[in-house]
Structures are given as C-alpha cells and as structure tokens.
Design a protein around this motif. Sequence first.
Motif, PDB file in Angstrom:
ATOM      1  N   TYR A   1      10.993   6.414  -9.638  1.00 41.76           N
ATOM      2  CA  TYR A   1       9.569   6.156  -9.807  1.00 41.76           C
ATOM      3  C   TYR A   1       9.026   6.806 -11.078  1.00 41.76           C
ATOM      4  CZ  TYR A   1       9.464   4.322  -5.052  1.00 41.76           C
ATOM      5  OH  TYR A   1       9.678   3.584  -3.915  1.00 41.76           O
TER       6      TYR A   1
ATOM      7  N   CYS B   1       9.891   5.637   0.588  1.00 37.81           N
ATOM      8  CA  CYS B   1       9.033   6.808   0.341  1.00 37.81           C
ATOM      9  C   CYS B   1       9.806   8.103   0.151  1.00 37.81           C
ATOM     10  CB  CYS B   1       8.052   6.993   1.512  1.00 37.81           C
ATOM     11  SG  CYS B   1       6.692   5.822   1.508  1.00 37.81           S
TER      12      CYS B   1
ATOM     13  N   LYS C   1       3.212   7.116  -3.858  1.00 34.04           N
ATOM     14  CA  LYS C   1       4.493   7.324  -3.170  1.00 34.04           C
ATOM     15  C   LYS C   1       4.774   8.803  -2.984  1.00 34.04           C
ATOM     16  CE  LYS C   1       7.035   4.450  -2.277  1.00 34.04           C
ATOM     17  NZ  LYS C   1       7.192   3.587  -1.089  1.00 34.04           N
TER      18      LYS C   1
END
Length: 440
Positions: free
Chosen positions: A113, A127, A295
Amino acid sequence: MLDLAEFGDSLDGELFHPDSPGYDALRRPANAAYREVRPQLVVLCRSVADVTRAVRYATATGNRITPRGGGHCFAGRSSSGGIVLELSALDGISVAAGGVATIHAGARLRQVYAALHASGRTLPAGCGAGVGITGLALGGGIGLLGREYGLTCDRLVGAQVVLADGSVVDCDHDHEPDLFWALRGAGGGQFGVVTALRFDTIREPATSRIEGRWSGIALERLVSAWQAWAPDAPEQLTVNLSVVSEPGAPVEAILSGASTLAERSTRELLREFLGRAGVAPAIAVRAGLPYHRLKGSFADPREVSERARRIRSEFFTHPLAPGTLASLLAQLTGPRTRGRRQLTFTAMGGAYNKIAADATAFAHRGERFLLEHCADVDDPWLDASWTTAHSGGSGHVYPNFPDPALDDWAAAYHAGNHPRLAAVKNTYDPHRLFDFPQAI
C-alpha cells in the motif's frame, strides 16, 4: 547431488538449520497456532536463483518444500517439517507508467500500500498489514474495495513461477495460460513457487472510513438487517459486521467498512441501514482519507492475536433463516470462563460476482456474504457454531481460509473448477513436489 554445505554455499541468501543462530526466530510463522513446527531447513531467499536451487535440492533429497510469504495460513501451510522457503527478502515493488505494478513474492500489504500510494495507485486487497500479497492473491483476495473492483486476483495480469523441475516461467493470458488461470484463486503453494506478480492497479481513491459499535442491543434484528442490506448496497460501499463475545464483558457488535461515494451519500445509506436495524446512530464516518491511510486504521484481530486461534468459514447465497440465526447467536453468547469468540459477516456481491465462475480458478462468484467463526483452537464452540450455520450455507469455502475439518474440500474450495485444476496440477507438478493436506 549437492550436500548440505554445498547447497548453503551456492545461495545468495542464507541457510538455517536447527543448530543455526537465528533459526528459532526465522522458523516461526505469523500464525501462533503453528509456531512450534520445526523445519529441517529454512532458506532465506534473496534471489529467484535461490528459489530454483532450493527446489532442485528438495527434489534431489526427497524433501517437502513449502514457500512462505506472510506466514498467516490458517491451516499451517506456511510451515513444514521439511524445507521452508522464506521469501520475505524478495520484497521489491515497482510501478510502470501505465499503472502495472510488479510486486515480488515476499512483500507484505503494509509495503504494497505504501509503495503504490507513492505512485497514486492501489489494489483491492486485505487489511492485515503483515499479510503477504502472494498468498492473498493466489487464494482470491477479499477486501474493502472488492465489491467495486473485484478480488485481488482479478487484477493479476502476470506472474513469474519456479516450477517443480527448477525452471522459471512467466505466465499471463497468452503464455502458459492454464497455469495463469489456476494461479488466480486456487490457493497458494499448489503449482510452483510464485516469485513475482504483476497487477493492473487502480487509481487510489479517497475514501470514507466507517465504524460503529453497540452493546446491549437486539442482535438478531441487527444481523438480519445487515444480511438483507449490505450485499445489495451500492458496490462503492462495503460494510462488514462482527459480533464479539468475551467472558465477563457485554457482547459487542462492530460495524466497519469503507465507501468511495460522496460523504453525504454514504451517510444517507447508513441511516437507511440503522433504520432497518433499529439501533442508535452511533456510527463514525471519517471522510477524505486516501485508501492506504484507511487500510492502516483497521487492525485485523486474526493477525495481532498472540493466542493460537482457529477459523472456520463458509459462503452464503441466502440470508440465514431466523431460527438458525437465533441459535447461532445463542451459542455465541453462552456462558464460559475464557476465550474470545467472534462471528464476522463479510459482504460479497458487486464486482465479485460480475466474473464467470470458470473465468478464473476462484469459483465463488454468486455469493452474498462470507461468515467466519473464530475462537481459541480448543474451544468446542467453533465446530458447533459452524455446524449450526452450515445448514443454510452454500457449501463453498474461501480458499484463503483453509479448513482441515472439511469433508469434501475439493468441492468446497473449487466447486466446478476442480477437474481443470487437477489437470493443471498434473501438467506442472506431476510428482507432487508441492503437496500438503487438501492440495489439488
């Protein structure tokens, strides 16, 4: 044949055996339930060549070989008494001008991410910050953007794989297409060692973070309302529901999710749900968050727990019958002296179900929601709860939540795709170097 010393000297990385300094820390997977498994060898791979050398060594010595990305597998497939390939050092990430990202096998979601955010891109994925991208993608990949953009594996456009004979292939729609098809959703460690993945990323959206918590409410009404509403909500909105029971504490219902809709639209939809559920409007909506920040704000309790936990799950195509739901919640809240119990309802529908069941190896394209049962490994509630819910289930199970207790695992994980997967296995790993209980 190389002896052990020669094998170790040939590596760009490092070889660990039970007497090596650092072996004990490296051998342990993230999943606490399997931290006492002691591999014969752990290979810390620093190159694709290390993977090929290890595969050839395993073949020559008759050892089982197990690739490890994040080490979170609920069935212990990230550990082995044979050779574990620790891939965490292969964690490079790059993004081309067109938005295709090459992500190496050892990258964890926190790295993915952050690196994609730097290019204004992201992926629909999970997650857990420490979860490995490879295992997640190979088993499907459900997440908070999935109802809008599909599974993680639906964004996969290519992969590099070390096969059982030690050769390296690149596969995509046009090259080794059967292998590429199988990698998209059958589950990791089946056909070879994936060393790199190529994804067609999406532009990172601004999101609204959604969270609500209640105790002392009518749980049956809340869950019934969620089942009827969440899978049919606009696909830009994903709202999941957990019901948590701990000894000596009130049962807590936790609503969590994300929206890429405008804040006003998001709040209107949530008000609709609250009206159906008959609960106080205690939902916090935080708008304007880049997806990577959203997230990072959600912890995955399965990942952070230091207790040995076990999960059973199933997909559902219809809401639970009222009697089944009442029994399920009564079992969850029954008296006991220890252990956390949790039911988690994850909304499906949307983009998950817009792809044909045989277009990828992931067969579960008509489901409304996923229900997880999570507890300590020795809690008898877990099997009783799963059995109660199973009477209304579809019989299908998420490959990333492998369940050793399943009777017909092939149908549960792969449905009608199993025969084709078995043919791919016979082509690429005919001698079953990559093998474990419930492997294709």
